[in-house]
Design a protein around this motif. Structure first.
Motif, PDB file in Angstrom:
ATOM      1  N   ARG A 176      26.428 -49.524 -32.332  1.00 58.39           N
ATOM      2  CA  ARG A 176      24.957 -49.431 -32.338  1.00 58.39           C
ATOM      3  C   ARG A 176      24.476 -48.149 -33.004  1.00 58.39           C
ATOM      4  N   VAL A 177      25.056 -47.007 -32.637  1.00 60.46           N
ATOM      5  CA  VAL A 177      24.533 -45.731 -33.147  1.00 60.46           C
ATOM      6  C   VAL A 177      25.106 -45.368 -34.519  1.00 60.46           C
ATOM      7  N   GLY A 178      26.160 -46.051 -34.940  1.00 58.90           N
ATOM      8  CA  GLY A 178      26.757 -45.760 -36.240  1.00 58.90           C
ATOM      9  C   GLY A 178      26.713 -46.956 -37.173  1.00 58.90           C
ATOM     10  N   ARG A 179      26.590 -46.688 -38.440  1.00 54.33           N
ATOM     11  CA  ARG A 179      26.661 -47.776 -39.424  1.00 54.33           C
ATOM     12  C   ARG A 179      28.074 -48.340 -39.478  1.00 54.33           C
ATOM     13  N   SER A 180      29.051 -47.476 -39.166  1.00 53.94           N
ATOM     14  CA  SER A 180      30.431 -47.936 -39.007  1.00 53.94           C
ATOM     15  C   SER A 180      31.095 -47.075 -37.944  1.00 53.94           C
ATOM     16  N   GLY A 181      32.217 -47.556 -37.453  1.00 51.33           N
ATOM     17  CA  GLY A 181      32.972 -46.833 -36.444  1.00 51.33           C
ATOM     18  C   GLY A 181      34.443 -46.782 -36.817  1.00 51.33           C
ATOM     19  N   ILE A 182      35.107 -45.740 -36.358  1.00 47.14           N
ATOM     20  CA  ILE A 182      36.546 -45.613 -36.543  1.00 47.14           C
ATOM     21  C   ILE A 182      37.153 -45.325 -35.175  1.00 47.14           C
ATOM     22  N   LYS A 211      35.662 -60.320 -30.366  1.00 48.14           N
ATOM     23  CA  LYS A 211      34.852 -60.703 -29.207  1.00 48.14           C
ATOM     24  C   LYS A 211      33.482 -60.034 -29.240  1.00 48.14           C
ATOM     25  N   ASN A 212      33.426 -58.804 -29.737  1.00 43.11           N
ATOM     26  CA  ASN A 212      32.181 -58.033 -29.789  1.00 43.11           C
ATOM     27  C   ASN A 212      31.474 -58.110 -31.128  1.00 43.11           C
ATOM     28  N   GLN A 213      31.820 -59.113 -31.929  1.00 42.76           N
ATOM     29  CA  GLN A 213      31.209 -59.352 -33.242  1.00 42.76           C
ATOM     30  C   GLN A 213      31.249 -58.124 -34.153  1.00 42.76           C
ATOM     31  N   LEU A 214      32.407 -57.479 -34.185  1.00 44.77           N
ATOM     32  CA  LEU A 214      32.619 -56.355 -35.081  1.00 44.77           C
ATOM     33  C   LEU A 214      33.459 -56.815 -36.260  1.00 44.77           C
ATOM     34  N   ARG A 270      29.181 -53.514 -37.340  1.00 46.46           N
ATOM     35  CA  ARG A 270      28.624 -54.728 -36.728  1.00 46.46           C
ATOM     36  C   ARG A 270      28.646 -55.846 -37.753  1.00 46.46           C
ATOM     37  N   ALA A 271      29.006 -57.033 -37.316  1.00 46.33           N
ATOM     38  CA  ALA A 271      28.996 -58.186 -38.201  1.00 46.33           C
ATOM     39  C   ALA A 271      27.547 -58.541 -38.530  1.00 46.33           C
ATOM     40  N   ALA A 272      27.324 -59.006 -39.742  1.00 44.82           N
ATOM     41  CA  ALA A 272      25.968 -59.408 -40.146  1.00 44.82           C
ATOM     42  C   ALA A 272      25.536 -60.589 -39.301  1.00 44.82           C
TER      43      ALA A 272
END
Length: 196
Positions: free
Chosen positions: A103-109, A159-162, A193-195
């Motif tokens: 949510r807070v990032g455009r991407s995550g690592i 599962k979390n639509q990532l 996040r998945a589109a």
């Protein structure tokens, strides 16, 4: 996780000039590296007093916060990249924090010790919990609340639509793409996040 090759492999996923949030940043080593070598800016979040002080001494912007309380202080897409390096195993609300990362990032690592690495499997086959360089504690004194595998995280992300942008294992600072669930002591996932 401060070995230089490992840090470089993770840093390579962070675009130059990114605004970064490092969750559970420890002593700030990675964020300091990203600031110096990749012209990044941002904040580290850490709860431990000694690590907060170490971050401040490095010149890393630090917020002392318990991640179990969430990231409500940050708006959606506040950061280009949110890092969780060796953080998920310590959280009770790991799935919630993963969604907050997206949510807070455009991407995550995310990077974490891969419990399915072959020496760990061998130890369990012998009837003992593994004690390795990446999992250095005895079962009774570990700070880890949970253990996970490369394959487990792939399922959790779906599962979390990532959407996984990149995924690999790390072993002794080397990237492992062939059978990372078996051959790597560290799992690394870069996602968004998945589109809809």
């Amino acid at each position: 996780m401060t070995e230089k090759a490992t840090m470089q492999a993770i840093a390579a996923l962070v675009p130059v000039g990114s605004r970064v949030l490092d969750l559970g940043c420890g002593d700030g080593t990675l964020l300091d590296y990203l600031q110096r070598e990749r012209a990044c800016s941002g904040y580290g979040i850490e709860i431990d007093d000694a690590n907060v002080l170490a971050c401040a001494r490095r010149g890393v912007n630090i917020i002392q916060l318990n991640l179990e309380e969430g990231l409500a202080m940050f708006a959606d897409n506040s950061f280009d990249v949110v890092l969780q390096i060796d953080t998920l195993p310590h959280l009770r609300n790991a799935e919630t924090m993963l969604r907050e990362t997206a949510r807070v990032g455009r991407s995550g690592i995310v990077a974490f010790p891969n419990f399915a690495h072959w020496p760990n499997r061998l130890s369990v086959l012998r009837g003992r919990m593994p004690v390795t360089r990446r999992l250095p504690y005895q079962w009774y004194d570990t700070p880890n609340i949970r253990v996970g595998t490369y394959a487990d995280f792939a399922v959790l992300a779906q599962k979390n639509q990532l959407q996984t942008l990149d995924a690999f294992g790390l072993q002794n600072g080397q990237i492992v793409r062939f059978w990372p669930n078996l051959r790597a002591s560290t799992a690394v996932f870069h996602f968004q996040r998945a589109a809809s």
